[in-house]
Structure formats: C-alpha cells, structure tokens
Design a protein around this motif. Structure first.
Motif, PDB file in Angstrom:
ATOM      1  N   ASN A  17       0.811  -1.205   0.000  1.00 50.56           N
ATOM      2  CA  ASN A  17       0.000   0.000   0.000  1.00 50.56           C
ATOM      3  C   ASN A  17       0.849   1.262   0.000  1.00 50.56           C
ATOM      4  O   ASN A  17       0.602   2.185  -0.762  1.00 50.56           O
ATOM      5  CB  ASN A  17      -0.902   0.033   1.233  1.00 50.56           C
TER       6      ASN A  17
ATOM      7  N   ILE B 222       2.570   1.995  -3.307  1.00 46.32           N
ATOM      8  CA  ILE B 222       1.703   2.621  -4.309  1.00 46.32           C
ATOM      9  C   ILE B 222       1.560   4.116  -4.004  1.00 46.32           C
ATOM     10  O   ILE B 222       1.638   4.955  -4.902  1.00 46.32           O
ATOM     11  CB  ILE B 222       0.314   1.916  -4.339  1.00 46.32           C
ATOM     12  N   THR B 223       1.405   4.432  -2.724  1.00 45.90           N
ATOM     13  CA  THR B 223       1.278   5.843  -2.347  1.00 45.90           C
ATOM     14  C   THR B 223       2.535   6.615  -2.738  1.00 45.90           C
ATOM     15  O   THR B 223       2.454   7.719  -3.275  1.00 45.90           O
ATOM     16  CB  THR B 223       1.022   5.962  -0.824  1.00 45.90           C
TER      17      THR B 223
ATOM     18  N   THR C  40      -1.414  -3.108  -9.315  1.00 49.84           N
ATOM     19  CA  THR C  40      -1.982  -2.795  -8.001  1.00 49.84           C
ATOM     20  C   THR C  40      -3.450  -3.209  -7.857  1.00 49.84           C
ATOM     21  O   THR C  40      -4.228  -3.155  -8.812  1.00 49.84           O
ATOM     22  CB  THR C  40      -1.844  -1.293  -7.664  1.00 49.84           C
ATOM     23  N   LYS C  41      -3.769  -3.633  -6.636  1.00 52.15           N
ATOM     24  CA  LYS C  41      -5.180  -3.921  -6.335  1.00 52.15           C
ATOM     25  C   LYS C  41      -5.806  -2.678  -5.712  1.00 52.15           C
ATOM     26  O   LYS C  41      -7.016  -2.587  -5.534  1.00 52.15           O
ATOM     27  CB  LYS C  41      -5.277  -5.106  -5.366  1.00 52.15           C
ATOM     28  N   ASP C  42      -4.939  -1.737  -5.373  1.00 51.10           N
ATOM     29  CA  ASP C  42      -5.395  -0.493  -4.747  1.00 51.10           C
ATOM     30  C   ASP C  42      -5.827   0.489  -5.837  1.00 51.10           C
ATOM     31  O   ASP C  42      -5.311   1.602  -5.946  1.00 51.10           O
ATOM     32  CB  ASP C  42      -4.217   0.092  -3.956  1.00 51.10           C
ATOM     33  N   THR C  43      -6.792   0.053  -6.640  1.00 51.07           N
ATOM     34  CA  THR C  43      -7.141   0.828  -7.836  1.00 51.07           C
ATOM     35  C   THR C  43      -7.753   2.182  -7.497  1.00 51.07           C
ATOM     36  O   THR C  43      -7.523   3.155  -8.207  1.00 51.07           O
ATOM     37  CB  THR C  43      -8.119   0.038  -8.721  1.00 51.07           C
ATOM     38  N   ASN C  44      -8.530   2.223  -6.411  1.00 53.45           N
ATOM     39  CA  ASN C  44      -9.206   3.483  -6.076  1.00 53.45           C
ATOM     40  C   ASN C  44      -8.226   4.627  -5.909  1.00 53.45           C
ATOM     41  O   ASN C  44      -8.470   5.744  -6.344  1.00 53.45           O
ATOM     42  CB  ASN C  44     -10.034   3.338  -4.799  1.00 53.45           C
ATOM     43  N   LYS C  45      -7.096   4.303  -5.249  1.00 54.64           N
ATOM     44  CA  LYS C  45      -6.073   5.332  -5.031  1.00 54.64           C
ATOM     45  C   LYS C  45      -5.546   5.851  -6.363  1.00 54.64           C
ATOM     46  O   LYS C  45      -5.430   7.053  -6.582  1.00 54.64           O
ATOM     47  CB  LYS C  45      -4.918   4.695  -4.247  1.00 54.64           C
TER      48      LYS C  45
ATOM     49  N   LYS D 169      -6.740   1.398 -15.661  1.00 55.13           N
ATOM     50  CA  LYS D 169      -5.446   1.673 -15.016  1.00 55.13           C
ATOM     51  C   LYS D 169      -4.492   2.365 -15.995  1.00 55.13           C
ATOM     52  O   LYS D 169      -3.779   3.301 -15.631  1.00 55.13           O
ATOM     53  CB  LYS D 169      -4.796   0.362 -14.561  1.00 55.13           C
TER      54      LYS D 169
END
Ligand code: SAH
Length: 346
Positions: free
Chosen positions: A2, A5-6, A29-34, A255
């Motif tokens: 996480n 990605i940030t 990444t699975k953190d697509t919202n970010k 993405k």
C-alpha cells in the motif's frame, strides 16, 4: 505494498515520470481506487472539468489490411461492405455540426478508394464548415499525410495497437511495427495533434509489454491517446476467446488511462466506445479515472451496424441526434460539462 503505491503516486503526481518497475507496480496494483483518484485529480488540475465531444463518422468499412483481431479485416467475407461518396460524408458532417459538434472524426478501414484528390475535396469542404477535423484512416505515405494536413486536417489518430514486436507480427500479417511507428513519427512531424493508443488484452500481450507501450506514448509524445479493451470477434481468426473476462480488460484499460493521465497530464484521453461495450457506463467511469473526451457516433443508423470492428457495439439503434442528447445528460450526471471550444491546444 500500500505504501509503495502511495509513494509511486506521489512521485508521479509531482514529477510526471516513473520508471518501468513503478509503472508495472501501478498496472498490478489492487489499490485501484487510489490510482483512479490521483488520475482524476490531475485531470481536473490540467484539463479541467470540461469534456470534449468529437462526432465519429465511420465512412467506409473496406479495409486492405488483415489484422487478426478486427472485424473490418480484408478476409472477413461475412461483413457487408459500404463506402460513402464524398458528398454523403460532407452531408453527415454538416448534420453533426447542426447537432452542436465542433470536432469531427472521420474513420474508416484502410481504403485506397479515397485518393488524395477525393480526400482533399472532403477535407476542404469540411474545413469550410468551420469545424476541427480528425482523420483516422490508417497507414499512409508521407505525401498523403502532408496533403491532408495542407488541406486543413487538424488531428490524426493512428493507434500503435501494441509495441510488442512478436504480438504485432502475429496479429498484423503483412504489416510492420516499424512502418506504423514511422507513420506516427511523420504525423507528429507534420504538426498534427497526434493521437495513438493500444488495444488492451490482445492474445500474447503482457503487462511488461504494456509498460513499453506507455513509455512509447510518452516518447512521441502523443497529444491524445485512445485505450480500449480487446473484444473478441467470432468473424476473425482469433478462435479462442481470451482467458480473462471483459471485466479484467476493463479494469486494466482504466489503469492504463489513469497512468497516462499522471505521466502526460495535459493530453486528451477519450473514454472509448469499447469501454462502454464491455461495461455499462464504462465511459463515465473512464471520465472519472483520467479521461476527458467522448466520441459519440454520428454515423447514420443504416450504416453503423456494418462498421462491426467487434460485436455488441453500443447504441446501434440510436440516431446521431439521440446519441448527442444522451451523452450530454450522462456527462452532466457526473457534474462535468461539455466544452464549447474545439479543443486544439494554443
Ligand atoms: N484503419 C484505421 C482505423 C482502424 S479501426 C487505422 O488503421 O487506424 C479503429 C480501431 O479499432 C483500431 O485502431 C483498433 O485499436 C480497434 N480495434 C480493432 N479490432 C478491435 C477489437 N477486436 N477489439 C477492440 N478494439 C479493436
């Protein structure tokens, strides 16, 4: 993961450059919202809340090329072919202008019926109507591109499709990646607003090759980039449907749109028809993940069903007038508005 990605997104937002492994991490990444949130913020900052509409007129479905994935391919005998005469094309452009469009996209298969002389006649008549013109008619010689440009064409769209040499060679028989890249170079050199893009989910394509595609877009650099998922067409030689479902390609396309918005923040990115074909409201979702352009169809109903690049195309029974109204209300529903200028950078 996480935090990685940030960190990557922070770097991308500030420097608008990322290395290959960082781009790959964003693709995985699975953190697509970010990712989508950052891209949406950069879109707002650089190109604002306005959405540019381009009226798409599909004027011929004849094609001399034989791309394995495309329904317009030369060897597809199941497709009923049509081509419009110059006067018919000009008439449709006039109608599109009457519906309020300020930019027209003329698209076709690669069809040598339209000689330089015919194209010049069409382009000059369209420019007389005082609208911006994009051509998307395939690979041409430098002289042809120059003639269209001199006649007043503003933009040219030629997707690279994939920069993966092996995939390209397999899927585009009789064509060469080198020539396609050269065409894009020539288009850029001639001062067109230059559009390119890729198909996402082509058989054999990997995430690593998509990283290369993204870097290629940056290297041109493109002024506009169209990204859409691969949609299986049973009337093509690609027999087995891809393993992943439409949703996977939708998300991966989203993405890529977001990454391109972060890396080249001021370009035009259409929310493509293919996005909506695989997902309801797919264009609106794309508009909220980095895209800022929509290309509603302005081809008349009796032609547009035969422009079957892939099956399941949206709005086949809707008139150009209906499509214009419908998209406007959709865009307003996400608190965006339709641009009133032609969208050519100063
Ligand atoms: N002759 C023009 C226009 C090609 S058709 C040219 O060569 O540029 C427009 C686009 O449709 C292609 O560039 C390709 O990206 C896309 N396309 C073709 N087959 C497709 C498929 N099966 N699924 C999704 N997109 C496809």
């Amino acid at each position: 993961m996480n935090t990685d990605i940030t960190v990557i997104l922070n770097k991308g937002s500030i420097k608008h450059t990322l290395n290959k492994s960082e781009i790959l991490s964003l693709l995985k990444t699975k953190d697509t919202n970010k990712l989508f949130k950052v891209a949406n913020k950069i879109r707002k900052l650089y190109v604002g809340d306005e959405v540019h509409l381009r009226a798409l007129i599909e004027f011929s479905n004849y094609c001399q090329q034989n791309c394995l994935y495309c329904g317009l391919r030369r060897d597809n005998t199941k497709l009923i072919r049509y081509r419009m005469e110059p006067n018919k094309i000009i008439d449709l452009v006039q109608k599109a202008k009457d519906y309020g469009y300020k930019t027209i996209v003329l698209q076709s298969g690669q069809d040598s019926y339209y000689t330089i002389e015919k194209m010049k006649k069409i382009i000059l008549a369209i420019k007389n109507l005082n609208v911006a013109l994009t051509l998307s008619i395939g690979e041409k010689t430098f002289e042809e591109y120059r003639a269209y440009r001199n006649a007043g064409t503003d933009k040219y769209l030629l997707k690279i499709e994939t920069t993966d040499q092996n995939v390209y060679n397999k899927l585009n028989p009789g064509m060469s990646l080198k020539n396609r890249k050269n065409c894009i170079k020539n288009i850029k050199k001639l001062g067109y607003e230059t559009g390119s893009g890729i198909i996402v989910g082509l058989p054999g394509q990997t995430l690593e090759s998509i990283v290369e595609d993204i870097i290629y877009m940056q290297s041109i650099p493109v002024d506009m980039v169209g990204i859409g998922p691969f949609i299986y067409n049973p009337n093509t030689p690609i027999t087995c449907p891809p393993k992943n479902n439409n949703n996977t390609y939708f998300e991966l396309s989203l993405k890529i749109i977001a990454i391109l918005r972060i890396l080249i923040p001021d370009i035009n990115i259409p929310a493509t028809t293919a996005m909506e074909t695989v997902k309801p409201n797919g264009r609106l979702i794309a508009l909220q993940s980095g895209a800022n352009v929509v290309m509603p169809n302005a081809t008349e109903i009796n032609y547009k069903k035969y422009y079957e690049i892939y099956p399941g195309k949206i709005c086949l029974k809707d008139s150009p007038e209906h499509c214009r109204c419908c998209i406007e209300s959709k865009i307003k529903s996400i608190k965006r508005y339709i641009s009133t200028d032609v969208g050519i950078p100063q």
